[in-house]
Design a protein around this motif. Structure first.
Motif, short mmCIF file in Angstrom:
data_model
loop_
_atom_site.label_atom_id
_atom_site.label_comp_id
_atom_site.label_asym_id
_atom_site.label_seq_id
_atom_site.Cartn_x
_atom_site.Cartn_y
_atom_site.Cartn_z
N TYR A 73 0.82 -1.21 0.00
CA TYR A 73 0.00 0.00 0.00
C TYR A 73 0.86 1.26 0.00
O TYR A 73 0.59 2.20 -0.73
CB TYR A 73 -0.94 -0.02 1.21
CG TYR A 73 -1.94 1.09 1.25
CD1 TYR A 73 -3.10 1.02 0.49
CD2 TYR A 73 -1.75 2.20 2.05
CE1 TYR A 73 -4.04 2.03 0.52
CE2 TYR A 73 -2.69 3.22 2.08
CZ TYR A 73 -3.82 3.13 1.32
OH TYR A 73 -4.74 4.14 1.35
N MET A 74 1.89 1.29 0.84
CA MET A 74 2.72 2.49 0.99
C MET A 74 4.10 2.25 0.38
O MET A 74 4.91 1.52 0.94
CB MET A 74 2.83 2.87 2.46
CG MET A 74 1.49 3.24 3.06
SD MET A 74 1.61 3.85 4.73
CE MET A 74 2.38 5.43 4.46
N MET A 75 4.32 2.88 -0.78
CA MET A 75 5.61 2.81 -1.45
C MET A 75 5.99 4.23 -1.85
O MET A 75 5.12 5.07 -2.07
CB MET A 75 5.52 1.94 -2.72
CG MET A 75 5.21 0.48 -2.46
SD MET A 75 5.23 -0.52 -3.97
CE MET A 75 3.74 0.05 -4.81
N ASP A 101 2.24 4.90 -4.83
CA ASP A 101 1.74 3.97 -3.81
C ASP A 101 0.91 2.86 -4.45
O ASP A 101 0.67 2.85 -5.66
CB ASP A 101 0.98 4.70 -2.71
CG ASP A 101 -0.34 5.30 -3.18
OD1 ASP A 101 -0.91 4.87 -4.21
OD2 ASP A 101 -0.84 6.22 -2.50
N THR A 128 -0.58 -3.68 4.04
CA THR A 128 -0.41 -2.39 4.68
C THR A 128 -0.27 -2.50 6.19
O THR A 128 -0.83 -3.41 6.80
CB THR A 128 -1.59 -1.46 4.34
OG1 THR A 128 -1.40 -0.21 4.98
CG2 THR A 128 -2.91 -2.07 4.75
#
Length: 127
Positions: A57-59, A63, A86
């Motif tokens: 989810y968080m990149m 994202d 996530t």
């Protein structure tokens, strides 16, 4: 429903990407296209034609949600079921993610040895 065989996995952390890839290939016998970024995934996804998408989810840069939106514009993944991994997941799947074809949120930390079962259960729930 056809058998789950191919997973596109997008994760920017190389250690997590390696552990998950080994788990899915060794324990579940899945073919995995493991990518470090959305750009890498978009470059190889048409030839790979995955059965399931697994995205962090968080990149940085792009994202998981933005990556999924881009993947939806490609015929090979326009309707492919997706799961997001996530650490900051809501308790329930938000409607905007369900509308994008996300079928489940996998919360970090997770047991990589159990991940093949999680993916298989999510896959079967679509049938």
């Amino acid at each position: 429903m056809p058998e789950l065989r191919k997973v596109l996995y997008v994760e920017d952390d190389p250690g997590i990407r390696e552990i998950v890839t080994v788990s899915l290939t060794t324990l579940a016998g899945l073919e995995v296209l493991a990518c470090a970024s959305a750009a890498e995934a978009l470059a190889g996804v048409e030839q790979f034609a995955p059965d399931l998408l697994l995205l962090d989810y968080m990149m940085p840069e792009v994202d998981g949600v933005a990556a999924l939106k881009a993947l939806r514009r490609i015929p090979a993944t326009s309707t492919t079921p997706a799961l997001l991994v996530t650490a900051v997941a809501p308790s329930a799947l938000p409607p905007e993610l369900a509308d994008l074809g996300v079928i489940e949120l996998i919360r970090k930390p997770f047991d990589p040895l159990d991940l093949p079962n999680v993916l298989q259960n999510a896959w079967e729930s679509q049938g």
